[in-house]
Scaffold this motif. Structure first.
Motif, PDB file in Angstrom:
ATOM      1  N   ASN A  44       0.846  -1.195   0.000  1.00 26.84           N
ATOM      2  CA  ASN A  44       0.000   0.000   0.000  1.00 26.84           C
ATOM      3  C   ASN A  44       0.882   1.246   0.000  1.00 26.84           C
ATOM      4  O   ASN A  44       1.423   1.627   1.032  1.00 26.84           O
ATOM      5  CB  ASN A  44      -0.907  -0.024   1.237  1.00 26.84           C
ATOM      6  CG  ASN A  44      -1.871   1.136   1.281  1.00 26.84           C
ATOM      7  OD1 ASN A  44      -2.460   1.505   0.277  1.00 26.84           O
ATOM      8  ND2 ASN A  44      -2.032   1.728   2.452  1.00 26.84           N
ATOM      9  N   VAL A  46       1.342   5.206  -0.301  1.00 25.60           N
ATOM     10  CA  VAL A  46       0.628   6.477  -0.161  1.00 25.60           C
ATOM     11  C   VAL A  46       1.635   7.606  -0.333  1.00 25.60           C
ATOM     12  O   VAL A  46       2.658   7.657   0.357  1.00 25.60           O
ATOM     13  CB  VAL A  46      -0.052   6.587   1.216  1.00 25.60           C
ATOM     14  CG1 VAL A  46      -0.756   7.941   1.356  1.00 25.60           C
ATOM     15  CG2 VAL A  46      -1.037   5.447   1.422  1.00 25.60           C
ATOM     16  N   LEU A  48       2.115  11.807  -0.340  1.00 20.97           N
ATOM     17  CA  LEU A  48       1.518  13.084   0.070  1.00 20.97           C
ATOM     18  C   LEU A  48       2.402  14.215  -0.456  1.00 20.97           C
ATOM     19  O   LEU A  48       3.543  14.375  -0.029  1.00 20.97           O
ATOM     20  CB  LEU A  48       1.398  13.154   1.591  1.00 20.97           C
ATOM     21  CG  LEU A  48       0.868  14.472   2.171  1.00 20.97           C
ATOM     22  CD1 LEU A  48      -0.523  14.783   1.626  1.00 20.97           C
ATOM     23  CD2 LEU A  48       0.846  14.415   3.692  1.00 20.97           C
ATOM     24  N   LYS A 188      -1.604   5.563  -4.274  1.00 13.36           N
ATOM     25  CA  LYS A 188      -2.606   6.577  -3.919  1.00 13.36           C
ATOM     26  C   LYS A 188      -1.863   7.888  -3.674  1.00 13.36           C
ATOM     27  O   LYS A 188      -1.057   7.993  -2.758  1.00 13.36           O
ATOM     28  CB  LYS A 188      -3.381   6.159  -2.678  1.00 13.36           C
ATOM     29  CG  LYS A 188      -4.177   4.867  -2.829  1.00 13.36           C
ATOM     30  CD  LYS A 188      -4.931   4.556  -1.546  1.00 13.36           C
ATOM     31  CE  LYS A 188      -5.730   3.268  -1.666  1.00 13.36           C
ATOM     32  NZ  LYS A 188      -4.858   2.081  -1.686  1.00 13.36           N
ATOM     33  N   PHE A 190      -2.025  11.765  -2.701  1.00  7.30           N
ATOM     34  CA  PHE A 190      -2.777  12.839  -2.057  1.00  7.30           C
ATOM     35  C   PHE A 190      -1.954  14.118  -2.155  1.00  7.30           C
ATOM     36  O   PHE A 190      -0.737  14.096  -1.992  1.00  7.30           O
ATOM     37  CB  PHE A 190      -3.038  12.516  -0.587  1.00  7.30           C
ATOM     38  CG  PHE A 190      -3.928  11.323  -0.365  1.00  7.30           C
ATOM     39  CD1 PHE A 190      -5.281  11.491  -0.119  1.00  7.30           C
ATOM     40  CD2 PHE A 190      -3.419  10.034  -0.402  1.00  7.30           C
ATOM     41  CE1 PHE A 190      -6.104  10.386   0.085  1.00  7.30           C
ATOM     42  CE2 PHE A 190      -4.233   8.925  -0.206  1.00  7.30           C
ATOM     43  CZ  PHE A 190      -5.581   9.105   0.041  1.00  7.30           C
ATOM     44  N   LEU A 312      -7.783   9.439   3.090  1.00  5.91           N
ATOM     45  CA  LEU A 312      -6.389   9.468   3.513  1.00  5.91           C
ATOM     46  C   LEU A 312      -6.214   8.661   4.797  1.00  5.91           C
ATOM     47  O   LEU A 312      -5.257   7.873   4.930  1.00  5.91           O
ATOM     48  CB  LEU A 312      -5.934  10.913   3.741  1.00  5.91           C
ATOM     49  CG  LEU A 312      -4.541  11.107   4.343  1.00  5.91           C
ATOM     50  CD1 LEU A 312      -3.466  10.503   3.436  1.00  5.91           C
ATOM     51  CD2 LEU A 312      -4.253  12.584   4.598  1.00  5.91           C
ATOM     52  N   ALA A 315      -6.301   5.024   4.060  1.00  5.74           N
ATOM     53  CA  ALA A 315      -5.133   4.572   3.301  1.00  5.74           C
ATOM     54  C   ALA A 315      -3.933   4.306   4.195  1.00  5.74           C
ATOM     55  O   ALA A 315      -3.187   3.340   3.978  1.00  5.74           O
ATOM     56  CB  ALA A 315      -4.778   5.602   2.232  1.00  5.74           C
ATOM     57  N   VAL A 316      -3.707   5.155   5.210  1.00  7.87           N
ATOM     58  CA  VAL A 316      -2.501   5.024   6.027  1.00  7.87           C
ATOM     59  C   VAL A 316      -2.662   4.020   7.160  1.00  7.87           C
ATOM     60  O   VAL A 316      -1.719   3.803   7.924  1.00  7.87           O
ATOM     61  CB  VAL A 316      -2.063   6.388   6.602  1.00  7.87           C
ATOM     62  CG1 VAL A 316      -1.734   7.355   5.484  1.00  7.87           C
ATOM     63  CG2 VAL A 316      -3.137   6.980   7.511  1.00  7.87           C
ATOM     64  N   THR A 321       2.224  -0.672   4.681  1.00  4.02           N
ATOM     65  CA  THR A 321       2.023   0.659   4.105  1.00  4.02           C
ATOM     66  C   THR A 321       3.303   1.484   4.166  1.00  4.02           C
ATOM     67  O   THR A 321       4.033   1.439   5.153  1.00  4.02           O
ATOM     68  CB  THR A 321       0.905   1.405   4.866  1.00  4.02           C
ATOM     69  OG1 THR A 321      -0.333   0.742   4.638  1.00  4.02           O
ATOM     70  CG2 THR A 321       0.774   2.849   4.399  1.00  4.02           C
ATOM     71  N   VAL A 323       4.284   5.600   3.588  1.00  5.97           N
ATOM     72  CA  VAL A 323       3.827   6.965   3.335  1.00  5.97           C
ATOM     73  C   VAL A 323       5.045   7.805   2.994  1.00  5.97           C
ATOM     74  O   VAL A 323       5.976   7.920   3.793  1.00  5.97           O
ATOM     75  CB  VAL A 323       3.108   7.554   4.569  1.00  5.97           C
ATOM     76  CG1 VAL A 323       2.683   8.992   4.282  1.00  5.97           C
ATOM     77  CG2 VAL A 323       1.903   6.704   4.959  1.00  5.97           C
TER      78      VAL A 323
END
Length: 457
Positions: A44, A46, A48, A188, A190, A312, A315-316, A321, A323
């Motif tokens: 996963n 993510v 930002l 993903k 953001f 969000l 997702a985290v 995961t 980020v």
């Protein structure tokens, strides 16, 4: 200490769990690259993206603005300040060294005070310098600044002299998408940015993406679309052949320059529905943006931001995961709360924060980069003082799940060079390459026809 030459590398510092792992020299640059490569292969992913990723394109300054700079910002957007505007600006920014967030806060508080008390006027200052303003000019100046700020976020600006302004963003997106194994979920992405740089870069690459909007002629925000994906099908049987390549999900959690609320044609009332409009259509009637004010945390609780923030948060909190924050200075409490909560409750998360200047002052950074004994120790051990910022606190923590990249190597245009190679030639985007090929074939066919016709004669 030494005055070493970092070679061809862009200098910086890479810390994991508070310990310096690399100074980004030719000898230890691979440490950062290997770490990033491993993060890109998690289940996963993510991402930002904050305003720091757009600084090289002319992203607007919001700090240390004198009144002339604010006036220029407004005039650049095609608006004009009248005498009341300049008087109000002078009262709100008496030291002529303003902060756009504080300026907007002052205007918002003034308008709120007039509403709350039912006063016809709001009075500023005292004694001989006292002056009163009605709610209308306060709202007027606030609207002009909002429009000016939105206009300044139309990137790249005219001051950007890069030959290919979106090259770094294309490289970033391509390497992120193409370096992941095909069986992994989509990345993903953001962003707190309002600009359309990411959308333009994705279009130039020819990459499909889901941004939460449905429709073509009239595009409406429909968050259920984040549950969709792209697949290739056999044209005759319509059976799914495989998942389409190079796609991702894009979430603009603070709104966008091309979002507007729909106004009912029957009642003239602004509805909750959000539609896409051409960039540059901002007016005194505010577009759908969370402006940089003290109220932005409260604004994030309204639609559609509350739903985007929930995405969000979801997702985290997933297993396995990573980020990766780029150009985000951890200045938004509503976002920080989500990220810090995920670190507290999700042991299967790793965070990489990339920021060039939020950790150390320039002098301290230079001292650190030149310290041959720094790798394997902490900044505090070597007597290097960090800034009093949230990101500096993260960098100093001993949590091995948290990594920080800072210094010049943390600038967006340099950070992308640390990502795994995608193998894609980004000098010509995919659609442009296809059009060039079609044009070449058409020219060849046209020349061939001329030769054939001249031969017939």
């Amino acid at each position: 200490m030494s005055s070493f030459d970092p070679g061809n590398s862009v200098p910086g510092l890479f810390l994991v769990g508070g310990t310096v792992k690399s100074r980004l020299t030719d000898q230890d640059r691979h440490v950062v690259q290997d770490h990033i490569a491993s993060l890109l292969q998690v289940q996963n992913l993510v991402l930002l993206i904050g305003s720091g990723a757009s600084f090289h394109l002319g992203s607007p300054q919001t700090r240390n603005l004198n009144n002339d700079a604010v006036q220029s910002l407004i005039e650049d957007a095609g608006e004009q300040l009248d005498k009341t505007d300049t008087d109000l600006l002078a009262f709100l920014n008496p030291k002529d060294d303003g902060d756009l967030e504080k300026l907007l806060n002052g205007l918002q508080l003034g308008a709120s005070l007039a509403d709350q008390t039912g006063l016809a006027e709001v009075t500023f200052s005292s004694g001989d310098n006292v002056k009163s303003f009605t709610k209308e000019p306060i709202e007027q100046l606030k609207g002009k600044i909002n429009v000016a700020f939105a206009h300044a976020c139309e990137l790249p600006t005219s001051d950007c002299h890069l030959e290919d302004p979106l090259a770094a963003h294309r490289q970033f997106l391509s390497r992120i998408v193409r370096s992941r194994r095909a069986n992994l979920p989509r990345p993903k992405l953001f962003t707190t940015n309002y600009d359309l740089v990411l959308e333009r870069s994705l279009d130039e690459l020819g990459y499909p993406y889901i941004d939460g909007f449905s429709g073509t002629v009239e595009r409406r925000l429909n968050l259920a679309y984040y549950g969709l994906d792209f697949h290739r099908v056999e044209t005759t049987s319509q059976q799914v052949v495989a998942r389409a390549d190079s796609a991702l999900y894009l979430h603009k959690i603070h709104g966008s320059l091309n979002w507007k609320p729909r106004i009912s044609a029957e009642t003239g009332v602004t509805t909750l529905e959000v539609v896409q409009v051409p960039e540059g259509s901002a007016s005194i009637q505010e577009p759908v943006l969370i402006y940089p004010t003290a109220a932005k945390e409260g604004d994030s609780l309204s639609y559609p931001y509350s739903d985007l923030m929930r995405l969000l948060s979801d997702a985290v909190q997933q297993n396995d995961t990573a980020v990766v924050t780029i150009g985000y200075g951890f200045g938004d409490p509503h976002i920080n709360r989500i990220l810090l909560r995920s670190l507290a409750i999700n042991p299967a998360i790793n965070v990489l924060a990339v920021d060039p200047c939020a950790i150390l002052e320039q002098e301290s950074l230079l001292k650190a980069v030149l310290d041959d004994d720094l790798v394997g120790t902490t900044l505090a051990t070597q007597g290097i003082e960090t800034k009093d910022t949230p990101l500096a606190a993260l960098a100093a923590g001993d949590d091995s799940r948290i990594a920080v990249l800072t210094g010049k190597a943390g600038e967006f245009i340099h950070m992308v060079d640390l990502l795994p190679e995608s193998g894609l030639d980004l000098q010509v985007n995919a659609p442009a390459a296809i059009m060039n090929l079609i044009e070449s074939l058409e020219n060849f066919t046209s020349a061939q026809k001329k030769e054939d016709s001249s031969g017939d004669e």
